[in-house]
Design a protein around this motif. Structure first.
Motif, PDB file in Angstrom:
ATOM      1  N   ARG A 160      -3.583   0.321  -3.076  1.00 28.51           N
ATOM      2  CA  ARG A 160      -3.184  -0.917  -2.396  1.00 28.51           C
ATOM      3  C   ARG A 160      -3.413  -2.065  -3.366  1.00 28.51           C
ATOM      4  O   ARG A 160      -4.465  -2.156  -3.983  1.00 28.51           O
ATOM      5  CB  ARG A 160      -4.014  -1.112  -1.131  1.00 28.51           C
ATOM      6  N   THR A 164       0.971   4.647   1.212  1.00 25.16           N
ATOM      7  CA  THR A 164       0.297   5.478   2.218  1.00 25.16           C
ATOM      8  C   THR A 164       0.610   6.958   2.041  1.00 25.16           C
ATOM      9  O   THR A 164       0.105   7.791   2.783  1.00 25.16           O
ATOM     10  CB  THR A 164       0.692   5.048   3.638  1.00 25.16           C
ATOM     11  N   GLU A 210       0.842  -1.201   0.000  1.00 21.72           N
ATOM     12  CA  GLU A 210       0.000   0.000   0.000  1.00 21.72           C
ATOM     13  C   GLU A 210       0.873   1.244   0.000  1.00 21.72           C
ATOM     14  O   GLU A 210       1.823   1.352   0.775  1.00 21.72           O
ATOM     15  CB  GLU A 210      -0.908   0.024   1.221  1.00 21.72           C
ATOM     16  N   GLU A 224       6.975   5.140   2.638  1.00 22.43           N
ATOM     17  CA  GLU A 224       5.535   5.323   2.461  1.00 22.43           C
ATOM     18  C   GLU A 224       4.850   4.068   1.933  1.00 22.43           C
ATOM     19  O   GLU A 224       3.634   3.977   1.941  1.00 22.43           O
ATOM     20  CB  GLU A 224       5.247   6.507   1.538  1.00 22.43           C
ATOM     21  N   GLU A 234       3.837   0.384   2.540  1.00 24.90           N
ATOM     22  CA  GLU A 234       3.682  -0.583   3.617  1.00 24.90           C
ATOM     23  C   GLU A 234       3.476  -1.950   2.986  1.00 24.90           C
ATOM     24  O   GLU A 234       2.742  -2.085   2.007  1.00 24.90           O
ATOM     25  CB  GLU A 234       2.496  -0.226   4.507  1.00 24.90           C
TER      26      GLU A 234
END
Length: 101
Positions: free
Chosen positions: A70, A37, A35, A93, A95
């Motif tokens: 994501r 973010t 993902e 950033e 994940e």
């Protein structure tokens, strides 16, 4: 690594480490949720291929995720990606959440 269960499983992500990168055990049923973010730019994740052909490195699989995107990647064949899936990220950033699919 998170294994799916009919009763449900909480997902726990790890912030990307662009300096040390990541690896997860790979049994051929390994997947990775990634993902972005961040709120400003697209980010890149790379899955490195462990084998060579005629002694030449094979180009790794690189994917770009837009802001807030994501995606689930995998599974990754052990014959191509090895018993340890090598994951590189270009930013904290991103994940990552390894799962067994």
């Amino acid at each position: 690594m998170i294994k799916a269960a009919r009763s449900g499983v909480a997902l726990t992500s790890t912030a990307g480490d662009p300096v040390n990168n990541h690896y997860v055990d790979n049994d051929g049923r390994t997947g990775v949720i990634v993902e972005n973010t961040g709120t400003t730019v697209s980010r890149t994740v790379t899955f490195r291929i462990s084998r060579t052909i005629d002694g030449q490195a094979v180009t790794p699989r690189t994917e770009t995720l837009a802001v807030g995107e994501r995606q689930l990647f995998g599974p990754f064949a052990v014959s191509e990606y090895g018993g340890k899936l090598l994951i590189d990220v270009d930013s904290a950033e991103l994940e990552i959440t390894p799962v067994r699919v």
